[in-house]
Design a protein around this motif. Structure first.
Motif, PDB file in Angstrom:
ATOM      1  N   GLU A  77       0.824  -1.203   0.000  1.00  0.00           N
ATOM      2  CA  GLU A  77       0.000   0.000   0.000  1.00  0.00           C
ATOM      3  C   GLU A  77       0.863   1.260   0.000  1.00  0.00           C
ATOM      4  O   GLU A  77       0.489   2.280  -0.570  1.00  0.00           O
ATOM      5  CB  GLU A  77      -0.920   0.014   1.217  1.00  0.00           C
ATOM      6  CG  GLU A  77      -2.070  -0.961   1.153  1.00  0.00           C
ATOM      7  CD  GLU A  77      -3.055  -0.647   0.038  1.00  0.00           C
ATOM      8  OE1 GLU A  77      -4.008   0.117   0.273  1.00  0.00           O
ATOM      9  OE2 GLU A  77      -2.879  -1.182  -1.072  1.00  0.00           O
ATOM     10  N   LYS A 180      -4.943  -5.060  -6.821  1.00  0.00           N
ATOM     11  CA  LYS A 180      -3.688  -4.367  -6.572  1.00  0.00           C
ATOM     12  C   LYS A 180      -2.882  -4.255  -7.862  1.00  0.00           C
ATOM     13  O   LYS A 180      -2.621  -5.241  -8.533  1.00  0.00           O
ATOM     14  CB  LYS A 180      -2.880  -5.099  -5.499  1.00  0.00           C
ATOM     15  CG  LYS A 180      -1.501  -4.470  -5.215  1.00  0.00           C
ATOM     16  CD  LYS A 180      -1.605  -3.034  -4.754  1.00  0.00           C
ATOM     17  CE  LYS A 180      -0.220  -2.439  -4.476  1.00  0.00           C
ATOM     18  NZ  LYS A 180      -0.274  -1.013  -4.123  1.00  0.00           N
ATOM     19  N   GLU A 186      -0.359   4.133  -2.583  1.00  0.00           N
ATOM     20  CA  GLU A 186      -1.706   4.329  -3.117  1.00  0.00           C
ATOM     21  C   GLU A 186      -2.158   5.782  -2.910  1.00  0.00           C
ATOM     22  O   GLU A 186      -1.909   6.387  -1.873  1.00  0.00           O
ATOM     23  CB  GLU A 186      -2.688   3.375  -2.440  1.00  0.00           C
ATOM     24  CG  GLU A 186      -2.453   1.912  -2.787  1.00  0.00           C
ATOM     25  CD  GLU A 186      -2.687   1.613  -4.262  1.00  0.00           C
ATOM     26  OE1 GLU A 186      -3.516   2.321  -4.888  1.00  0.00           O
ATOM     27  OE2 GLU A 186      -2.053   0.684  -4.782  1.00  0.00           O
ATOM     28  N   THR A 202      -8.175   1.338   4.375  1.00  0.00           N
ATOM     29  CA  THR A 202      -6.982   0.492   4.268  1.00  0.00           C
ATOM     30  C   THR A 202      -7.283  -0.910   4.778  1.00  0.00           C
ATOM     31  O   THR A 202      -6.926  -1.909   4.145  1.00  0.00           O
ATOM     32  CB  THR A 202      -5.815   1.089   5.066  1.00  0.00           C
ATOM     33  OG1 THR A 202      -5.531   2.410   4.593  1.00  0.00           O
ATOM     34  CG2 THR A 202      -4.554   0.235   4.919  1.00  0.00           C
TER      35      THR A 202
END
Length: 319
Positions: A77, A180, A186, A202
């Motif tokens: 992330e 993803k 991100e 998240t």
């Protein structure tokens, strides 16, 4: 200062302090030399080294996640690689620079001091990643080019490693693997939203939530583990598995507020026919969207759904 900047400024320099010196010996920490023919040895280093544990603890703290959240997803992330992927190229750069010294210099002698010396560790590592020619031609190797090549190879191997993990049907990252893309921070993490909203989104993305698909995989004294095919939604009566796609797109409990979200998206993105998209395509469309005008309402919608879900479950004593 964004989350990534806080890590790069406050934590990463400390974790890498003196890495040129200690990096060779961390290989010994994991009995690296005894299993140098094991292609998965670096995968173990990603998780076991003390520096990696500190990195992950800090990243999870910044994102407001539980310590059991997926290490792979947390790093992905943020677009942050394990410390070892930076430390080992630094080690090679330092070693190549030391070999530029005249052979009568003290620093040159230290490379071969002892049975398991600096050169011993360097050679083992280079052999492992297929760069053994560098050891034999160290005086003619381009320092910057060699270091960059090694770093890219290690990054590529790490991305192959996380793909292997996510492709496992038993992995809790099976949903994360559906959407993803790339390996960068991100965009939603930089949106002007309350920290709690970002945290909830998240957790939803990386399956670190309490939907039945996840809570059912754990057992306790009073609650046995539930088979994946029987982790039904307790909010609606449709006997559907409560996974991320059901929660976001099909659960009837959230139909009214979902309709508001979809109408908003249709006004923003007039080219996409979200009403006719298959569920899996629509789910991916929502999760990979980079338009702040869509992301912000989506994040708020997911937060509202979790609040509705929590209130409903708390109103039923038996649950």
């Amino acid at each position: 200062m964004c989350i990534r900047d806080r890590y790069d400024t406050c934590i990463k320099p400390i974790l890498l302090y003196g890495a040129e010196v200690w990096a060779p010996y961390m290989l010994k920490f994991d009995k690296y030399l005894n299993r140098s023919n094991n292609p998965d040895i670096l995968e173990e280093l990603y998780e076991k080294l003390p520096a990696e544990k500190i990195q992950l603890k800090f990243l999870k703290m910044l994102l407001g996640l539980h310590k059991t959240s997926s290490n792979i997803a947390v790093r992905s992330e943020l677009g942050i690689y394990p410390i070892v992927i930076t430390a080992l190229p630094l080690m090679i750069k330092y070693w190549l620079n030391m070999n530029m010294n005249p052979q009568d210099k003290l620093v040159f002698f230290t490379l071969n001091e002892g049975s398991e010396n600096y050169n011993f560790f360097i050679k083992s590592f280079l052999n492992h990643i297929g760069f053994n020619h560098i050891f034999d031609n160290k005086s003619t190797s381009s320092i910057s080019g060699t270091v960059l090549s090694i770093k890219r190879i290690m990054q590529s191997r790490y991305q192959s490693y996380i793909k292997k993990v996510m492709n496992n049907n038993e992995s809790k990252l099976r949903t994360y693997n559906l959407f993803k893309q790339g390996y960068n921070q991100e965009k939603y993490l930089s949106l002007p939203l309350p920290k709690e909203d970002i945290r909830i989104f998240t957790k939803f993305r990386i399956s670190s939530h309490n939907l039945e698909i996840e809570s059912g995989r754990h057992s306790s004294k009073n609650k046995p583990k539930i088979d994946a095919k029987s982790r039904f939604c307790k909010i609606c009566a449709n006997n559907q598995i409560e996974d991320e796609q059901h929660f976001l797109i099909t659960c009837q409990k959230y139909t009214n507020i979902r309709e508001i979200l979809f109408k908003h998206i249709e006004n923003i993105d007039t080219r996409s026919s979200i009403r006719t998209m298959p569920i899996n395509i629509l789910f991916k469309y929502l999760m990979v969207n980079k338009d702040p005008n869509i992301m912000i309402p989506l994040i708020k919608h997911i937060k509202n759904c979790f609040n509705i879900r929590k209130a409903y479950l708390e109103s039923i004593p038996s649950l």
